[in-house]
Design an enzyme around this catalytic site. Structure first.
Site: not given
Ligand code: UD1
Ligand code: CA
Length: 488
Positions: A17, A20, A24, A31, A91, A169, A348, A392
């Site tokens: 995944l 996102g 933060r 990220k 999500g 969460e 280089r 040289n």
């Molecule tokens: C998530 C978990 C949490 C866990 C933690 C571990 C969920 C709801 N929560 O929280 O239980 O303890 O990771 O690190 O899953 N992403 C998408 N699409 C979205 C949202 C997120 O692709 O709509 C991807 C982000 O790019 C990221 C990953 O999913 O790489 C995790 O998302 P993030 O927002 O970091 O989740 P956490 O709040 O850390």
């Molecule tokens: Ca995370």
């Protein structure tokens, strides 16, 4: 054997995944594109999955999808990485759904899911986790760890029998749930069918109004399935990066790991806290690394080489027993054994030193193939050049390689003495055993064994300085100088 073939039959697809933005981080860049040890986080995760034997791997992208896909392609070369777009960041559960949609509808094996923001994840752990899942008989497994402070991680809530009931969460947790020390790392495995059914049931009923992947645990339990939380030993491996501060502490952690491994293999560090070494570097025993040294990309360094300090080396191969002095910058080049480089040299891309070479202070080389024993000790530019052995190159020698449109080649033979302040106007060829007088501008080919010079005849005008100074009204200087030198 039977076990192996069962695993192969079962199949292991993976979903990462990475759609996102990562609010933060306070960055315009996604990220997962931020780097740890010089590699984008998401590429590290894909590589771990690839090494663990997952195929196909689907990367779910959204924000900066093209850049994220390119980063994965660049560093996970072997992997067949498919991508799925998550149109809106609704999500992790919604992202997983998009990923599952990119796996063939008839696919009947296991699916491993990981987040793109856990760069320390290793293939070895994944292999262990997959095996543990398959022997457990659970329908769904995820990796958990115990932390003193669970922070923003999802908490693992267990039932009266100790079986995982749900992941809650932090934002949605009650004080009692927040006090739970076992957290969700975010790595899951389930059969494709189990996952499809669980993902279909997700509802955005939570503080963020998102589809949480974590809710597949409660959903599987509701259907009477067995869910396993597989406790991992090393919590650091699963740390997710959400902020710049976490990014930096992760970088430090990786660096310490790399340095410890190298020290165990016989490398000396004057101060490991200021050594920045890529985890792809191969460094032999009895290499000494001084303070403030960066060894990036795919460097290889031979035994007993000493790097004095303040060096920036990227994709460089250095032979045995070399001495890399203070302030050397080298990129994409080879330094043969027993060479002495620096202080303050810039090697280089395309520099290739055969060995026993000396490249001294304020010498810049580029696409320069230099034979064994050849030296350029001071203040030179050697670009687009081939130089033989035991030549040289004097102080201030310059290859004049650029005419404003194209770069041209300079060739110099073996055993030459190229005098100080020589310009070689390329394309040009100088034979072997040639002596070049200092201050020569070479514009024609020089045959083997010749002496070449382009001196202007020297002339003197006696008393010129005094008259010059007098013309500028500097009569005191003019007279004192004149009297000193007149012998009176
Ligand atoms: C998530 C978990 C949490 C866990 C933690 C571990 C969920 C709801 N929560 O929280 O239980 O303890 O990771 O690190 O899953 N992403 C998408 N699409 C979205 C949202 C997120 O692709 O709509 C991807 C982000 O790019 C990221 C990953 O999913 O790489 C995790 O998302 P993030 O927002 O970091 O989740 P956490 O709040 O850390
Ligand atoms: Ca995370």
């Amino acid at each position: 054997m039977a076990k192996d073939s069962r695993i192969a039959e079962a199949g292991l697809a993976a979903i990462v995944l990475a759609a996102g933005l990562g609010t933060r981080m306070r960055s315009k860049r996604a990220k997962v594109l931020h780097e740890i040890g010089g590699t984008p986080m998401v590429a590290r995760v894909v590589r771990a999955l690839e090494t663990a034997g997952a195929a196909p791997i689907v990367a779910v992208t959204g924000y900066q999808a093209r850049e994220v896909e390119a980063a994965i392609r660049a560093s996970a070369a072997r992997a067949q990485v498919a991508s799925a777009i998550q149109a809106e960041p609704r999500g992790t559960g919604d992202a997983a759904r998009a990923g599952l949609g990119a796996i063939a509808p008839g696919y009947d094996g296991d699916v491993l899911i990981a987040y793109g923001d856990m760069p320390m994840l290793t293939a070895a752990t994944l292999v262990e986790f997959v095996a543990a899942h398959r022997t457990s008989g659970a329908a769904l497994s995820f990796i958990s760890v115990v932390l003193a402070d669970g922070g923003a991680y999802g908490r693992v809530v267990r039932d009266a029998h100790g079986a995982p009931l749900a992941i809650v969460e932090a934002r949605d947790a009650s004080p009692a749930e927040l006090a739970v020390a076992e957290i969700n790392t975010g790595i899951y495995i389930a059969h494709a069918g189990v996952l499809r059914a669980a993902l279909a049931e997700l509802k955005p009923k939570n503080a963020q109004h998102e589809f949480y992947l974590t809710d597949i645990v409660a959903s599987a339990r509701a259907r009477g399935l067995v869910v396993q939380a597989w406790p991992a030993r090393d919590a650091a491996e699963f740390a997710g990066v959400n902020t710049r501060e976490e990014l930096s502490s992760m970088e430090t952690l990786l660096r310490e790991q790399v340095n410890r491994r190298l020290m165990a293999a016989g490398v000396t560090f004057v101060d490991p806290a200021t050594a920045y070494i890529s985890d792809h570097a191969e460094i032999a025993a009895d290499v000494i690394i001084g303070p403030n040294v960066q060894i990036l990309g795919r460097c290889r360094i031979g035994a007993e080489t000493r790097i004095e300090g303040t060096a920036w080396l990227k994709d460089v191969e250095i032979g045995e027993r070399c001495h890399i002095k203070l302030g050397v910058r080298a990129e994409d080049c080879r330094i043969g054994a027993d060479s002495e480089i620096g202080p303050f040299a810039n090697l280089r891309a395309g520099t290739d030193l055969e060995g026993h070479n000396r490249i001294g202070n304020f010498v810049e080389t580029k696409k320069a193939k230099i034979g064994r024993g050849t030296k350029a000790s001071h203040l030179s530019y050697l670009g687009d050049a081939t130089i033989g052995r035991d030549t040289n190159v004097g102080c201030g020698v310059i290859t004049v390689n650029y005419d404003g449109y194209e770069k041209h080649q300079t060739q110099i033979g073996d055993r030459c003495m190229i005098g100080c302040d020589t310009q070689l106007v390329a394309p040009i060829k100088v034979g072997s055993d040639v002596y070049v007088a200092s201050g020569t501008t070479i514009i024609r080919e020089v045959p083997d064994g010749a002496l070449v010079m382009s001196h202007h005849p020297q002339r003197e005008k006696s008393g010129w300085t005094a008259s010059w100074r007098k013309r500028h009204g500097d009569s005191a200087a003019a007279t004192s100088h004149a009297s000193k030198h007149s012998g009176k």
